[in-house]
Design a protein around this motif. Structure first.
Motif, PDB file in Angstrom:
ATOM      1  N   ARG A 160      90.917 -11.175  16.401  1.00 36.68           N
ATOM      2  CA  ARG A 160      92.916 -12.079  16.614  1.00 36.68           C
ATOM      3  C   ARG A 160      93.469 -11.460  17.616  1.00 36.68           C
ATOM      4  O   ARG A 160      92.687 -10.619  18.459  1.00 36.68           O
ATOM      5  N   ASN A 161      94.150 -11.967  18.028  1.00 34.90           N
ATOM      6  CA  ASN A 161      95.069 -12.121  19.582  1.00 34.90           C
ATOM      7  C   ASN A 161      95.917 -11.084  19.054  1.00 34.90           C
ATOM      8  O   ASN A 161      96.382 -10.364  17.938  1.00 34.90           O
ATOM      9  N   GLN A 162      96.933 -10.873  19.437  1.00 31.45           N
ATOM     10  CA  GLN A 162      97.805  -9.102  19.609  1.00 31.45           C
ATOM     11  C   GLN A 162      98.510  -9.438  18.910  1.00 31.45           C
ATOM     12  O   GLN A 162      99.126  -8.304  18.163  1.00 31.45           O
ATOM     13  N   ALA A 163      98.978 -11.080  18.667  1.00 28.55           N
ATOM     14  CA  ALA A 163     100.586 -10.999  17.996  1.00 28.55           C
ATOM     15  C   ALA A 163      99.355 -10.962  16.141  1.00 28.55           C
ATOM     16  O   ALA A 163     100.356 -10.865  15.486  1.00 28.55           O
ATOM     17  N   ALA A 164      98.444 -11.386  16.188  1.00 27.74           N
ATOM     18  CA  ALA A 164      98.477 -11.805  14.628  1.00 27.74           C
ATOM     19  C   ALA A 164      97.877  -9.693  14.391  1.00 27.74           C
ATOM     20  O   ALA A 164      97.965  -9.209  13.036  1.00 27.74           O
ATOM     21  N   THR A 165      97.252  -9.075  15.932  1.00 27.76           N
ATOM     22  CA  THR A 165      97.306  -7.834  15.004  1.00 27.76           C
ATOM     23  C   THR A 165      98.295  -6.962  15.024  1.00 27.76           C
ATOM     24  O   THR A 165      98.519  -6.121  14.107  1.00 27.76           O
ATOM     25  N   ASP A 166      99.557  -7.431  15.401  1.00 30.38           N
ATOM     26  CA  ASP A 166     100.180  -6.667  15.333  1.00 30.38           C
ATOM     27  C   ASP A 166     101.428  -7.388  14.086  1.00 30.38           C
ATOM     28  O   ASP A 166     102.153  -6.577  13.447  1.00 30.38           O
ATOM     29  N   ARG A 167     100.891  -8.266  13.485  1.00 36.17           N
ATOM     30  CA  ARG A 167     101.134  -8.877  12.225  1.00 36.17           C
ATOM     31  C   ARG A 167     100.254  -8.059  11.157  1.00 36.17           C
ATOM     32  O   ARG A 167     100.295  -8.317   9.828  1.00 36.17           O
ATOM     33  N   GLY A 168      98.604  -8.232  11.480  1.00 34.52           N
ATOM     34  CA  GLY A 168      98.445  -6.675  10.706  1.00 34.52           C
ATOM     35  C   GLY A 168      97.955  -7.978   9.693  1.00 34.52           C
ATOM     36  O   GLY A 168      97.142  -7.785   8.700  1.00 34.52           O
ATOM     37  N   ILE A 169      97.816  -8.795  10.013  1.00 34.37           N
ATOM     38  CA  ILE A 169      96.456 -10.102   9.738  1.00 34.37           C
ATOM     39  C   ILE A 169      94.663  -9.814   9.416  1.00 34.37           C
ATOM     40  O   ILE A 169      94.606  -9.411  10.412  1.00 34.37           O
ATOM     41  N   ASN A 170      94.128  -9.876   8.054  1.00 36.66           N
ATOM     42  CA  ASN A 170      93.519  -8.654   7.815  1.00 36.66           C
ATOM     43  C   ASN A 170      92.023  -9.546   7.527  1.00 36.66           C
ATOM     44  O   ASN A 170      92.402 -11.097   6.737  1.00 36.66           O
ATOM     45  N   ILE A 171      90.813  -9.176   7.325  1.00 43.60           N
ATOM     46  CA  ILE A 171      89.997 -10.528   6.829  1.00 43.60           C
ATOM     47  C   ILE A 171      90.172 -10.572   5.440  1.00 43.60           C
ATOM     48  O   ILE A 171      89.679 -11.445   4.422  1.00 43.60           O
TER      49      ILE A 171
END
Length: 563
Positions: free
Chosen positions: A363-374
């Motif tokens: 995931r990119n940093q934007a997705a990491t900041d959003r807390g997107i997970n599996i």
């Protein structure tokens, strides 16, 4: 008088004068005698002290001694250092002397309950450490009190000394292996750059200095990022960044010289390829740690001032076996490049289309900041419209519930994947509703499982398979069961996927020979999904924000070029 401290005279045959007196009267063997003025009162205080130790009521136990402050400190250090499940202190014998004192023997048993009856290392699941000590009580103006000496805790213990129960881990530490049995994650020395806000008068200046020094190796850890960490843990030391040993050599300075900053050496499980990054790292680290915990040993050590720790007892079983996973570093690298290609939040998951093994996730940093997970659940929108049409038609034709059909494809169940998904997950895959765009929610695991079911159908397999990442570990399925893949169920979906690539939304993709795909969004603000089957792999792309369907296609195109 017995002090509880062995000064060597007893080993040379020396007998205390008080003990001779006891022998002479012939009545001070196992119980308190009438040699002193108030023997019953002495026994009561000694037993009260033992009871307070058993209850770990440190303040009360200390109040029964001649030095409450010192006793409180040393008993607290003992209980904190031993951190036993429970403590049992028992007075074995008490002897009164004519000089107004009483001697006693205290048996202290520390118990640790770790559950179960045993494990493969032979480490007992319930264990204990027993120590017998000698002590003295004396009658003061305030009544009987236990003469405080550290030797009441452990024979020969001196002021400032302590006994501790410590964890031990077998060496070598297990490694996390890729699907080709090559090291994917290993334990390595790590340098944590720690900022303690209480040790600096100007936190802004300290943070700016840290960001500047670590910039050559961690340019993404900016002042704003560090300040955000600090604000989320007010008053606590914060790890600004963790760096490997080679990283420290190329920094723009020594972070330890910055006011309020220390560099703490530790060990951590890290990816062998420093260029890889994956949200799978957390789940695999947690699984690895659980294996280490299950095979951990223990030691009881005594630490005297100015001396090296001395082992008193302990056990350490053999090292744990290496952990073999389904991760493919080459695929992991490709999905990582694909994820960072897109500016908006983007996550890419790859699975083996025949087995369900997870090959990589990024995931990119934007997705990491959003807390997107599996295993988070997100709206699917129009991306699975063809699937829901096929499910509805199949259920009607066979007179069965749509829930059962969803379960067969992996959409209506919840997966707990050892080493990948979170055990705190509460929801179930797809909500049981009429399949209106914008209302259906699914996780990347659900969509990935759907892709695996379809990939297996293409390969002639007759049933679906659950995603997994650790070889030999079975994925837990809740809320339903995977099932058979009837041709009249999967064929319409596969036909729709082929059409999407030939002349639909995925028709502009290049380097896509053999691709089957579904793509769609949940309206202009997303989110967007892409589900593709190519090269015996299932690729799931999840994006958020405006034009998220286009963003998902952009990430997939990058994957196709670098795979």
């Amino acid at each position: 008088m017995f002090s509880g401290v062995d000064d060597g005279r007893a080993r040379r045959g020396w007998v205390p004068r008080a003990a001779i007196a006891v022998t002479a009267v012939g009545a001070c063997c196992a119980a308190l005698t009438s040699c002193s003025s108030e023997p019953a009162a002495a026994a009561a205080v000694i037993n009260d002290f033992a009871s307070a130790v058993s209850q770990q009521n440190i303040q009360h136990a200390a109040s029964l001694t001649t030095a409450p402050g010192q006793a409180s400190t040393e008993l607290t250090e003992t209980m904190d250092g031993m951190h036993a499940s429970n403590v049992e202190a028992k007075v074995l014998r008490t002897v009164g002397y004519s000089d107004g004192t009483a001697g006693f023997t205290l048996k202290t048993t520390y118990h640790w309950n770790t559950g179960g009856e045993g494990d493969e290392t032979g480490t007992a699941k319930r264990r204990e450490f027993v120590v017998e000590t000698q002590g003295t009580a004396r009658e003061l103006s305030t009544g009987w009190r236990v003469q405080w000496e550290p030797a009441i805790i452990y024979p020969g213990l001196r002021p400032g000394g302590r006994i501790n129960e410590i964890r031990t881990d077998a060496r070598p530490a297990p490694r996390v292996l890729s699907r080709r049995n090559q090291p994917f994650m290993v334990m390595q020395p790590i340098n944590e750059v720690v900022i303690d806000t209480s040790r600096t008068e100007n936190i802004g200046r300290t943070v700016a200095a840290v960001a500047r020094v670590i910039a050559p190796m961690a340019p993404q850890v900016t002042s704003d990022v560090i300040l955000k960490k600090i604000s989320s843990s007010p008053g606590e030391p914060v790890v600004a960044v963790a760096l490997r040993d080679p990283d420290m050599k190329v920094l723009a300075g020594d972070p330890a010289k910055i006011r309020g900053v220390t560099v703490r050496r530790t060990e951590r499980l890290v990816m062998t390829d420093r260029q890889l990054s994956s949200p799978l790292e957390e789940g695999l680290s947690n699984y690895w740690q659980a294996i280490r915990d299950a095979t951990a040993g223990w030691q009881i050590v005594v630490q005297q001032p100015g001396e090296a720790p001395n082992r008193l007892d302990g056990h350490q079983g053999p090292a744990a076996r290496n952990i073999t996973t389904t991760v493919d570093p080459k695929v992991q690298r490709a999905v990582g490049i694909a994820a960072i290609e897109v500016a908006q939040p983007t996550t890419v998951l790859a699975l083996d289309a025949r087995t369900g093994g997870i090959l990589g996730m990024a995931r990119n940093q934007a997705a990491t900041d959003r807390g997107i997970n599996i295993d988070g659940e997100y709206t699917t929108g129009s991306s699975l419209a063809a699937v829901f049409d096929a499910v509805t038609a199949y259920a009607k034709a066979h007179n069965i519930g749509t829930d059962e059909v969803l379960d067969r494809l992996g959409l209506g169940v919840a997966f707990t994947v050892p080493g990948a998904s979170s055990p705190q997950r509460n929801g179930l895959g797809v909500e049981r509703i009429d399949y209106r765009p914008g209302e259906v929610r699914a996780s990347m695991l659900n969509v990935g499982a759907l892709g695996v079911a379809l990939g297996r159908a293409v390969a002639g397999e007759k049933s679906a398979a659950a995603p997994y990442i650790v070889s030999g570990q079975v994925t837990k399925i809740e809320g339903g069961r995977l099932g058979s893949l009837d041709g009249d169920l999967v064929r319409p979906i596969l036909d729709a996927m082929a059409t999407t690539v030939r002349r639909g939304d995925a028709s502009d993709l290049t380097d896509a020979k053999g691709l089957r795909a579904l793509v769609g969004t949940n309206g202009p603000d997303g989110p967007g999904w892409f589900l593709g089957i190519i090269d015996n792999k299932v690729i799931v792309v999840y994006t958020e924000g405006q034009r998220s369907g286009t963003a998902a296609l952009q990430a997939m195109q990058k994957y196709l070029k670098v795979r």
